[in-house]
Design a protein around this motif. Sequence first.
Motif, PDB file in Angstrom:
ATOM      1  N   LEU A 166     -18.023  16.411 -25.729  1.00  0.00           N
ATOM      2  CA  LEU A 166     -18.904  14.635 -25.823  1.00  0.00           C
ATOM      3  C   LEU A 166     -19.218  14.418 -25.252  1.00  0.00           C
ATOM      4  N   LEU A 167     -20.187  13.259 -25.945  1.00  0.00           N
ATOM      5  CA  LEU A 167     -21.902  12.900 -25.554  1.00  0.00           C
ATOM      6  C   LEU A 167     -21.735  11.611 -24.989  1.00  0.00           C
ATOM      7  N   SER A 168     -22.481  10.874 -24.708  1.00  0.00           N
ATOM      8  CA  SER A 168     -23.036   8.961 -24.422  1.00  0.00           C
ATOM      9  C   SER A 168     -22.522   8.405 -26.344  1.00  0.00           C
ATOM     10  N   PHE A 218      -4.536  23.256 -29.300  1.00  0.00           N
ATOM     11  CA  PHE A 218      -4.729  24.306 -30.151  1.00  0.00           C
ATOM     12  C   PHE A 218      -5.428  25.525 -28.958  1.00  0.00           C
ATOM     13  N   GLY A 219      -5.372  25.291 -27.436  1.00  0.00           N
ATOM     14  CA  GLY A 219      -6.469  25.831 -27.220  1.00  0.00           C
ATOM     15  C   GLY A 219      -7.605  26.054 -27.075  1.00  0.00           C
ATOM     16  N   GLY A 220      -8.313  24.979 -27.475  1.00  0.00           N
ATOM     17  CA  GLY A 220      -9.889  25.204 -27.527  1.00  0.00           C
ATOM     18  C   GLY A 220     -10.382  24.524 -26.212  1.00  0.00           C
ATOM     19  N   THR A 221     -11.819  24.766 -26.234  1.00  0.00           N
ATOM     20  CA  THR A 221     -11.918  24.494 -24.560  1.00  0.00           C
ATOM     21  C   THR A 221     -13.098  22.600 -24.633  1.00  0.00           C
ATOM     22  N   THR A 222     -12.637  22.058 -23.808  1.00  0.00           N
ATOM     23  CA  THR A 222     -13.676  20.630 -24.023  1.00  0.00           C
ATOM     24  C   THR A 222     -14.493  20.204 -23.116  1.00  0.00           C
ATOM     25  N   ILE A 223     -15.310  19.804 -22.947  1.00  0.00           N
ATOM     26  CA  ILE A 223     -16.573  19.157 -21.606  1.00  0.00           C
ATOM     27  C   ILE A 223     -17.300  17.915 -22.453  1.00  0.00           C
ATOM     28  N   VAL A 224     -17.269  17.207 -21.456  1.00  0.00           N
ATOM     29  CA  VAL A 224     -17.890  15.665 -21.423  1.00  0.00           C
ATOM     30  C   VAL A 224     -19.285  15.748 -20.139  1.00  0.00           C
ATOM     31  N   GLN A 225     -19.777  15.079 -21.126  1.00  0.00           N
ATOM     32  CA  GLN A 225     -21.207  13.872 -20.817  1.00  0.00           C
ATOM     33  C   GLN A 225     -20.889  13.772 -19.338  1.00  0.00           C
ATOM     34  N   ASN A 226     -21.407  13.948 -18.190  1.00  0.00           N
ATOM     35  CA  ASN A 226     -21.603  13.074 -16.762  1.00  0.00           C
ATOM     36  C   ASN A 226     -21.129  11.703 -17.584  1.00  0.00           C
ATOM     37  N   PRO A 227     -20.485  10.654 -17.070  1.00  0.00           N
ATOM     38  CA  PRO A 227     -21.020   9.367 -17.495  1.00  0.00           C
ATOM     39  C   PRO A 227     -22.012   8.784 -17.150  1.00  0.00           C
ATOM     40  N   GLN A 228     -22.056   9.265 -15.438  1.00  0.00           N
ATOM     41  CA  GLN A 228     -23.724   9.182 -14.805  1.00  0.00           C
ATOM     42  C   GLN A 228     -24.728   9.368 -15.011  1.00  0.00           C
ATOM     43  N   THR A 229     -24.979  10.369 -15.691  1.00  0.00           N
ATOM     44  CA  THR A 229     -25.669  11.069 -17.166  1.00  0.00           C
ATOM     45  C   THR A 229     -26.566   9.761 -18.332  1.00  0.00           C
ATOM     46  N   ALA A 230     -24.805   9.802 -19.007  1.00  0.00           N
ATOM     47  CA  ALA A 230     -24.914   8.633 -19.857  1.00  0.00           C
ATOM     48  C   ALA A 230     -25.715   7.123 -19.729  1.00  0.00           C
ATOM     49  N   GLU A 231     -26.347   7.407 -21.271  1.00  0.00           N
ATOM     50  CA  GLU A 231     -26.930   5.623 -21.263  1.00  0.00           C
ATOM     51  C   GLU A 231     -26.226   4.879 -21.983  1.00  0.00           C
ATOM     52  N   PRO A 271     -18.095   8.810 -22.866  1.00  0.00           N
ATOM     53  CA  PRO A 271     -17.291  10.204 -22.177  1.00  0.00           C
ATOM     54  C   PRO A 271     -16.346   9.320 -21.607  1.00  0.00           C
ATOM     55  N   GLN A 272     -16.194   8.543 -20.352  1.00  0.00           N
ATOM     56  CA  GLN A 272     -15.271   7.865 -19.084  1.00  0.00           C
ATOM     57  C   GLN A 272     -13.892   7.816 -19.682  1.00  0.00           C
ATOM     58  N   GLN A 273     -14.123   7.491 -21.258  1.00  0.00           N
ATOM     59  CA  GLN A 273     -13.362   7.625 -21.866  1.00  0.00           C
ATOM     60  C   GLN A 273     -11.985   9.017 -22.447  1.00  0.00           C
ATOM     61  N   ALA A 274     -12.948   9.423 -22.429  1.00  0.00           N
ATOM     62  CA  ALA A 274     -12.313  10.487 -22.897  1.00  0.00           C
ATOM     63  C   ALA A 274     -11.844  10.976 -20.933  1.00  0.00           C
ATOM     64  N   ILE A 275     -12.339  11.113 -20.478  1.00  0.00           N
ATOM     65  CA  ILE A 275     -12.349  11.629 -18.771  1.00  0.00           C
ATOM     66  C   ILE A 275     -10.851  11.225 -18.459  1.00  0.00           C
ATOM     67  N   ASN A 276     -11.135   9.323 -18.400  1.00  0.00           N
ATOM     68  CA  ASN A 276     -10.259   8.460 -17.731  1.00  0.00           C
ATOM     69  C   ASN A 276      -8.276   9.206 -18.749  1.00  0.00           C
ATOM     70  N   ASN A 277      -8.343   9.978 -19.764  1.00  0.00           N
ATOM     71  CA  ASN A 277      -7.249  10.333 -20.672  1.00  0.00           C
ATOM     72  C   ASN A 277      -6.736  12.218 -20.520  1.00  0.00           C
ATOM     73  N   GLY A 278      -7.764  12.150 -19.157  1.00  0.00           N
ATOM     74  CA  GLY A 278      -7.378  13.191 -19.003  1.00  0.00           C
ATOM     75  C   GLY A 278      -8.159  14.702 -20.555  1.00  0.00           C
ATOM     76  N   ALA A 295     -11.113  16.295 -20.502  1.00  0.00           N
ATOM     77  CA  ALA A 295     -12.069  16.946 -19.874  1.00  0.00           C
ATOM     78  C   ALA A 295     -11.452  17.902 -19.356  1.00  0.00           C
ATOM     79  N   ASP A 296     -12.408  19.586 -20.002  1.00  0.00           N
ATOM     80  CA  ASP A 296     -11.523  20.719 -19.103  1.00  0.00           C
ATOM     81  C   ASP A 296     -13.060  20.412 -18.048  1.00  0.00           C
ATOM     82  N   TYR A 297     -14.582  20.007 -18.818  1.00  0.00           N
ATOM     83  CA  TYR A 297     -16.169  20.243 -18.263  1.00  0.00           C
ATOM     84  C   TYR A 297     -15.955  19.031 -17.768  1.00  0.00           C
ATOM     85  N   VAL A 298     -16.206  18.100 -16.505  1.00  0.00           N
ATOM     86  CA  VAL A 298     -17.512  17.540 -17.169  1.00  0.00           C
ATOM     87  C   VAL A 298     -18.845  17.818 -16.514  1.00  0.00           C
TER      88      VAL A 298
END
Lengths: 189, 270
Positions: A128-130, A146-159, A164-171, A173-176
Motif C-alpha cells: 500500500l502506497l501514498s 488468508f496468510g499473505g504478507t503486507t507492506i506499507v510505504q513509510n508515511p514519512q516518505t509519502a506525499e 499508509p498511516q491509516q493501515a499502520i494505525n490499524n495494525g 502492516a507486516d513491514y513499513v
Amino acid sequence: MAQDEIKKVFVIGGSSGSFDVLLYLLARLQPLDAAAIVIVLHRKSGYDTALIEVFSYRTGITVKEVDEKEPMLPGFIYVAPANYHLLIEKDYTFSLDVSERINYSRPSIDVCFETAAEAFGQKLFGILLSGSNIDGTHGLETIRQFGGTTIVQNPQTAESPFMPQQAINNGAADYVLEPEGIARFINGE
Amino acid sequence: MISDEQIELLLNDVLELYGYDFTNYTKASIKRRINRILAVDRFPSFAELRYRLRNDKTYLNRFVEAISVNVTEMFRDPQFFRILKEKVLPHLATYPYIRIWHAGCSTGEEVYSMAILLKEANLLHKSLLYATDINQEVLEKARQGVFSLSNMKQYSENYILSGGIKAFSDYYITTNGHVKFNEELRRKIIFAMHNLVSDRSFNEFQLILCRNVLIYFDKHLQDRAIGLFDESLETLGYLALGAKETLRFAPIEKNYKQIDGKEKIWRKMK
C-alpha cells in the motif's frame, strides 16, 4: 498450465502521491520470473491508455491493462482499468465490476486486495502506497487473514501520508518500508 | 464472510424455487454482492438470509435487485454516444422503421439517452426502443423516467461531451429534487422483463446495446448471450458492448466487424 507456475503475486495499491513511487519501483524491478504484479491506482476515469505507455517506458517487463476474464500469468504487470473494480477469481482469472464506488473509489484497492487474498493466500504480497483515502487498510487485513504478507510505504516518505498511516494505525502492516526497500522486497534482494 | 459452498447452496435455492439462474455468474463478484446483502439487510448470519429467501417470496425481488449491479448513468462514456451518433445513426436512418434493444437496461438511464440521441437526429418518431432487465424493481423505476436532480449536472456534462446540441434541461421537468423526462421520449420505449440467462430471442433489431452486463457472466453464459444477440440482430445491424467487453473469442466473431478502433461497436456483416 502456465497459471500454476505463479509462485508470488504482488498487489500494489496507490492513490494521490503514489504515481511517482510507482515509476520509481518500475524502473528498479528485476525480471519477474514466476511472479506477477497487479497495480490498482486511483485515477480519473476515462480512456487513459497513456498510463500503460508511461509505465511500459520505465521497465522491460510487459505492462498491460487487464481485460475481463483474462488469466493471470507469471512475468506480467497488470493494471486495473479506470472506472471498474478489479476482482481476482480463484481460478486466477480477472473479473471486472462496475458496482458502487468503495471508499469513493472505483477501482477500489480493498476490493482487489480482498478477492486476491482469497485466491492466492500465502502467495500474496499486498503493498500500500501514498494516498489520502482510507482505501486499502481493510484489504491488507484480509490479506493477512488468508496468510499473505503486507507492506506499507513509510508515511514519512509519502506525499500523502494518510493512507499508509491509516493501515499502520490499524495494525495491518507486516513491514513499513521506504520506496527503495519496497523495490528490494519485490526483487527478493 | 460466507463460504463458496454457502453461495452455491443459496444460488441453487434461487434457481430451484424461483427459476432465476445466477450459477454461471462470475464468482468473486457474486460473493461480494451477497456479502453486501448480508450487511445492508442486516442478516445476523447466512442461515437467516437463506431462510428468508426460501420462505418469503416477496423478498426475492429485493434479492434480485441487490445481487445485480444497477449502477448506470446517462450518456456514460460520452465518446461512445458520439460514435453512435456519427457512425451508426446515419445507417439506421435509411430504415423505414428502427428497432433497438437495450439488454440489461437497469434503471433506464441509457435508454433515455438513446431516445434523446434519436430525437436530435430526427429519428425518434420512427423508432421503437425495447428496454429489458431481469429485475422488476429497476424496470418500474425505468418506466417512471424519474431520476435524482443531483445527478443532472454530471449527465448534462456527459451529454455535451457526447456532442449534444441543446440544453439538456429541455428534456425534463424538475420537481422536489427529482426530474421527470419528457413523455415524448418515454412513449417510444417498451419496458419488459427478459432474462439473458434463460429467455429466448423475441424480435429482430438493427441495434442491440448490452453494456457492462457480460462482465458478470462466465464464458459459457457470455457465449449464450452473444448467440442470443446474434439471433436477434438483422444482417448489417449493430451490437454495442461495454468499454471492457469484447466479441473477440466469441464463436460468431468472424461474421462481425468492429466499426471503430476504440469503441466497442460491431456490425454484423453476414
